[in-house]
Design a protein around this motif. Structure first.
Motif, short mmCIF file in Angstrom:
data_model
loop_
_atom_site.label_atom_id
_atom_site.label_comp_id
_atom_site.label_asym_id
_atom_site.label_seq_id
_atom_site.Cartn_x
_atom_site.Cartn_y
_atom_site.Cartn_z
N ARG A 277 19.92 82.68 1.80
CA ARG A 277 19.99 81.77 0.67
C ARG A 277 20.89 82.36 -0.40
N THR A 278 21.43 81.48 -1.25
CA THR A 278 22.31 81.91 -2.33
C THR A 278 21.92 81.21 -3.63
N LEU A 279 21.89 81.96 -4.71
CA LEU A 279 21.69 81.43 -6.06
C LEU A 279 22.89 81.83 -6.88
N THR A 280 23.54 80.84 -7.49
CA THR A 280 24.76 81.11 -8.27
C THR A 280 24.46 81.01 -9.75
N PHE A 281 24.82 82.04 -10.50
CA PHE A 281 24.64 82.07 -11.95
C PHE A 281 25.94 81.63 -12.62
N PRO A 282 25.87 81.05 -13.83
CA PRO A 282 24.70 80.94 -14.70
C PRO A 282 23.80 79.77 -14.31
N VAL A 283 22.51 79.97 -14.62
CA VAL A 283 21.50 78.91 -14.42
C VAL A 283 20.96 78.56 -15.80
N ARG A 284 21.36 77.41 -16.33
CA ARG A 284 20.92 77.00 -17.66
C ARG A 284 20.46 75.56 -17.59
N ARG A 285 19.22 75.34 -17.96
CA ARG A 285 18.66 73.99 -17.87
C ARG A 285 18.07 73.57 -19.21
#
Length: 204
Positions: free
Chosen positions: A196-204
């Motif tokens: 799995r991959t999580l790409t930053f930035p994460v802003r919600r």
């Protein structure tokens, strides 16, 4: 095994991430990517418990990040070339860390195992202040695997490693298929090693 719920981290008025939810079950590898300064290392520090979330929860094996139970379950390598005692050899750095978790005989066996996995033997007795960045990285990564943690967080583990050493790293992780891993990396080749991959930035 590794879990974030409604996680947010701010530095003053600067939002690093917010509303972040994910689970990394046993046997899963999550690759975290993104630009410099996007918050990847901050995320790992929150999982490791060296930095608190502004809001939300970070759990390791069901325990709050940074708690004694969470620390026992988690292997951490946030600065692959740093965090060692320079006047001590690589072996003595490993033994010192192993003895914090294991009886003496078990610590020696575990150190011998990771030395073999990362081919540390040829420089194991050299003070780490005289070792190259790649040598030091091998020692610090090996240290994160002492005591067979259930989960692991690695921050740019391959940045100072040559191809041989990177292969040793992934071979060591392959021998531990039960590990839940979060790996920060800029190296595209690492994506194929993670499910799995999580790409930053994460802003919600």
């Amino acid at each position: 095994m590794l879990c974030l719920r409604g996680a947010a981290r701010w530095f003053g008025r600067h939002r690093v991430f917010s509303g972040l939810d994910f689970d990394v079950p046993t046997g899963t590898r999550l690759l975290v990517t993104g630009g410099n300064g996007s918050g990847k290392t901050t995320l790992l520090r929150c999982l490791a418990g060296t930095l608190s979330l502004t809001s939300g929860a970070a759990l390791v094996d069901g325990h709050p990040a940074g708690s004694p139970a969470a620390r026992r379950a988690l292997g951490v390598c946030l600065n692959p070339e740093q965090g060692l005692y320079g006047s001590l050899s690589g072996r003595d750095n490993l033994l010192l860390a192993a003895r914090l978790r294991l009886p003496a005989a078990a610590a020696r066996r575990m150190v011998a195992r990771v030395e073999d996995e990362f081919e540390i033997g040829p420089f194991a007795r050299v003070p780490v202040q005289r070792c190259s960045a790649g040598m030091r990285a091998r020692v610090t990564i090996a240290r994160s695997l002492l005591a067979d943690p259930a989960a692991l967080v690695l921050d740019e583990p391959g940045r100072s490693l040559d191809e041989r050493a990177r292969n040793l790293l992934w071979a060591a992780l392959d021998r531990r298929p039960q590990l839940a891993c979060v790996v920060v990396s800029h190296q595209s080749e690492d994506q194929s090693r993670c499910g799995r991959t999580l790409t930053f930035p994460v802003r919600r």
